[in-house]
Design an enzyme around this catalytic site. Structure first.
Site, PDB file in Angstrom:
ATOM      1  NE  ARG A 244      43.758 -10.758  -7.928  1.00 56.25           N
ATOM      2  CZ  ARG A 244      43.823 -10.598  -9.251  1.00 56.25           C
ATOM      3  NH1 ARG A 244      44.972 -10.236  -9.815  1.00 56.25           N
ATOM      4  NH2 ARG A 244      42.763 -10.748  -9.999  1.00 56.25           N
TER       5      ARG A 244
ATOM      6  CB  SER B  68      38.519 -14.005  -7.986  1.00 55.96           C
ATOM      7  OG  SER B  68      38.369 -13.642  -9.322  1.00 55.96           O
TER       8      SER B  68
ATOM      9  CD  GLU C 206      41.696 -12.514  -5.443  1.00 50.89           C
ATOM     10  OE1 GLU C 206      42.299 -11.845  -6.267  1.00 50.89           O
ATOM     11  OE2 GLU C 206      40.456 -12.501  -5.346  1.00 50.89           O
TER      12      GLU C 206
HETATM   13  N1  EPU Z   1      36.037 -20.479 -16.765  1.00 48.28           N
HETATM   14  C1  EPU Z   1      35.302 -21.645 -16.557  1.00 48.28           C
HETATM   15  N2  EPU Z   1      34.154 -21.542 -15.853  1.00 48.28           N
HETATM   16  C2  EPU Z   1      33.675 -20.371 -15.373  1.00 48.28           C
HETATM   17  C3  EPU Z   1      34.419 -19.187 -15.605  1.00 48.28           C
HETATM   18  C4  EPU Z   1      35.601 -19.272 -16.300  1.00 48.28           C
HETATM   19  O1  EPU Z   1      35.677 -22.729 -16.977  1.00 48.28           O
HETATM   20  O2  EPU Z   1      32.635 -20.377 -14.704  1.00 48.28           O
HETATM   21  C5  EPU Z   1      37.311 -20.594 -17.485  1.00 48.28           C
HETATM   22  C6  EPU Z   1      37.233 -20.100 -18.892  1.00 48.28           C
HETATM   23  O3  EPU Z   1      37.934 -20.984 -19.711  1.00 48.28           O
HETATM   24  C7  EPU Z   1      37.955 -18.781 -18.877  1.00 48.28           C
HETATM   25  C8  EPU Z   1      38.946 -18.982 -17.759  1.00 48.28           C
HETATM   26  O4  EPU Z   1      38.275 -19.821 -16.811  1.00 48.28           O
HETATM   27  O5  EPU Z   1      38.602 -18.530 -20.093  1.00 48.28           O
HETATM   28  C9  EPU Z   1      39.360 -17.713 -17.091  1.00 48.28           C
HETATM   29  O6  EPU Z   1      38.218 -16.985 -16.701  1.00 48.28           O
HETATM   30  P1  EPU Z   1      38.231 -15.373 -16.645  1.00 48.28           P
HETATM   31  O7  EPU Z   1      38.924 -14.814 -17.814  1.00 48.28           O
HETATM   32  O8  EPU Z   1      36.846 -14.969 -16.323  1.00 48.28           O
HETATM   33  O9  EPU Z   1      39.207 -15.025 -15.491  1.00 48.28           O
HETATM   34  P2  EPU Z   1      39.430 -15.674 -14.093  1.00 48.28           P
HETATM   35  O10 EPU Z   1      40.671 -16.478 -14.096  1.00 48.28           O
HETATM   36  O11 EPU Z   1      38.205 -16.385 -13.689  1.00 48.28           O
HETATM   37  C10 EPU Z   1      40.835 -13.579 -13.260  1.00 48.28           C
HETATM   38  C11 EPU Z   1      40.915 -12.738 -12.015  1.00 48.28           C
HETATM   39  C12 EPU Z   1      39.749 -11.751 -11.971  1.00 48.28           C
HETATM   40  C13 EPU Z   1      39.828 -10.862 -13.199  1.00 48.28           C
HETATM   41  C14 EPU Z   1      39.790 -11.771 -14.433  1.00 48.28           C
HETATM   42  C15 EPU Z   1      39.971 -10.993 -15.704  1.00 48.28           C
HETATM   43  C16 EPU Z   1      41.986 -14.124 -10.327  1.00 48.28           C
HETATM   44  C17 EPU Z   1      41.809 -14.905  -9.088  1.00 48.28           C
HETATM   45  N3  EPU Z   1      40.885 -13.597 -10.847  1.00 48.28           N
HETATM   46  O12 EPU Z   1      39.634 -14.362 -13.164  1.00 48.28           O
HETATM   47  O13 EPU Z   1      39.914 -10.939 -10.813  1.00 48.28           O
HETATM   48  O14 EPU Z   1      38.768  -9.937 -13.230  1.00 48.28           O
HETATM   49  O15 EPU Z   1      40.857 -12.746 -14.384  1.00 48.28           O
HETATM   50  O16 EPU Z   1      41.285 -10.543 -15.784  1.00 48.28           O
HETATM   51  O17 EPU Z   1      43.107 -13.979 -10.819  1.00 48.28           O
HETATM   52  C18 EPU Z   1      39.242 -10.678  -8.542  1.00 48.28           C
HETATM   53  O18 EPU Z   1      40.442 -10.795  -8.263  1.00 48.28           O
HETATM   54  O19 EPU Z   1      38.358 -10.520  -7.652  1.00 48.28           O
HETATM   55  C19 EPU Z   1      38.843 -10.780  -9.930  1.00 48.28           C
HETATM   56  C20 EPU Z   1      37.568 -10.714 -10.310  1.00 48.28           C
END
Ligand code: EPU
Length: 337
Positions: free
Chosen positions: A163, A237, A333
């Site tokens: 990012r 995010s 972010e």
């Molecule tokens: N999780 C929780 N609680 C929640 C949601 C998620 O505990 O409410 C945990 C779960 O264990 C899950 C892990 O967090 O496995 C990761 O969650 P997720 O795969 O949904 O991904 P993220 O880390 O929350 C990142 C990007 C997103 C992107 C997704 C999918 C960043 C800051 N965000 O989110 O990007 O869509 O991975 O690749 O890196 C964005 O940048 O606006 C964005 C949406």
């Protein structure tokens, strides 16, 4: 060229914040970008370069000049199995992904439905489901704000990381991006190993998806977890996932054995900020008209009529609680202006 004074930015930010700027300038061509570069060169006002405003939080009115690209066009040049697609910086990034999937140009399927425009994709190094746009950017064309000169910057020179890019730091406000060229392949090599992609495909009895099936699956996953900004203002995010070193990670894992994580490299681990926030009891909780989204704790939403300062107050409360509980400082972010 669009040139407006005391302009309301409500339609230009997905958080749905009603803030104004002193002046709003929009370019539709390289020549117009050069004319704007000249205006900026003789101005002393603060500058904000804006894409679709899908990664922006306006804290208050912006006492300065906002510049936006409206350059359109998606043009493909084929060279064997490789396809270079040159896009105007004002195109929606997902329109590019859709165009490429339809034409059999592969490499961006996992980036389906990411909000925002082409220009911002190159600034933010957007990413999702195991792909980052830096992996498909070939070059970025821009007008130098100081000299009006048109430059082409190779992907390798943009300083990309998670990012992040030079456009956010040493090149901040230096360039008006006019076009981004992405490199695609006619050979489809799907990336299915991230998170629940395979599970989501299996639900529809798909094992070897076509590019279109993969795109539709990613779209379905995103729609299930991320609120539609037209219904509930948000900027995706809100926080970045923090990186921690191996020793800190091991101590934390001993305390919280169920903690999810990704190993980034030998001594560096990424912890999902969503998990940290949820553990602090913030998921689904609100502070005034600002709320942590009930289905994804990484997303802050505007329940209606929130001011930028309401979202910032929620952000600060979360950052403090996460630091107190875990000793990790999480960083937005979203660009807070
Ligand atoms: N999780 C929780 N609680 C929640 C949601 C998620 O505990 O409410 C945990 C779960 O264990 C899950 C892990 O967090 O496995 C990761 O969650 P997720 O795969 O949904 O991904 P993220 O880390 O929350 C990142 C990007 C997103 C992107 C997704 C999918 C960043 C800051 N965000 O989110 O990007 O869509 O991975 O690749 O890196 C964005 O940048 O606006 C964005 C949406």
């Amino acid at each position: 060229m669009v040139d407006k004074r005391n302009y309301c930015l409500l339609a230009h930010n997905t958080f749905g914040i009603s803030a104004r700027c002193n002046r709003f300038l929009e370019y539709e061509s390289i020549a117009e970008a050069q004319a704007i570069a000249h205006i900026l060169n003789i101005s002393t006002e603060p500058l904000l370069l804006l894409g679709a405003g899908s990664n922006l939080l306006l804290k208050a009115d912006f006492q300065g000049i906002v510049v936006h690209s409206a350059i359109k066009g998606i043009a493909a040049t084929t060279n064997g199995d490789e396809v270079i697609v040159r896009c105007g910086s004002g195109e929606l990034f997902d329109d590019v992904v859709s165009f490429c999937v339809k034409h059999g140009y592969h490499g961006a399927e996992n980036l389906s439905l990411i909000p925002g425009e082409v220009g911002a994709s190159a600034v933010q190094n957007i990413g999702a489901y195991g792909s980052e746009v830096k992996d498909i950017i070939d070059s970025v064309e821009a007008v130098n704000c100081n000299t009006g000169e048109v430059v082409t910057i190779a992907c390798a020179d943009c300083g990309y990381s998670y990012r992040n890019s030079k456009f956010k730091h040493e090149w901040k406000n230096h360039f008006l991006i006019t076009h981004v060229s992405y490199r695609f392949s006619k050979i489809f090599q799907p990336h299915l190993d991230y998170g629940n992609i395979r599970l989501a495909l299996a639900k529809n009895n798909i094992i070897n998806p076509s590019a279109e099936e993969l795109r539709q699956t990613i779209i379905t996953i995103r729609r299930e977890k991320l609120p539609d900004p037209k219904v509930l203002g948000n900027a995706g995010s809100f926080f970045m996932n923090p990186l921690v070193d191996k020793h800190f990670f091991k101590r934390l894992l001993a305390l919280y054995p169920a903690m999810p994580f990704y190993k980034v490299e030998e001594a560096v681990y990424k912890i999902p900020a969503a998990w940290l926030i949820e553990q602090c009891g913030w998921k689904g909780r609100s502070l005034g008209p600002a709320c942590v989204y009930e289905k994804q704790a990484l997303v802050l939403v505007n329940l209606g009529g929130a001011k930028g300062s309401d979202i910032v107050a929620l952000c600060n409360a979360i950052v403090n609680d996460v630091e107190r509980k875990f000793g990790i400082v999480i960083h937005p972010e979203v660009n807070i202006v």
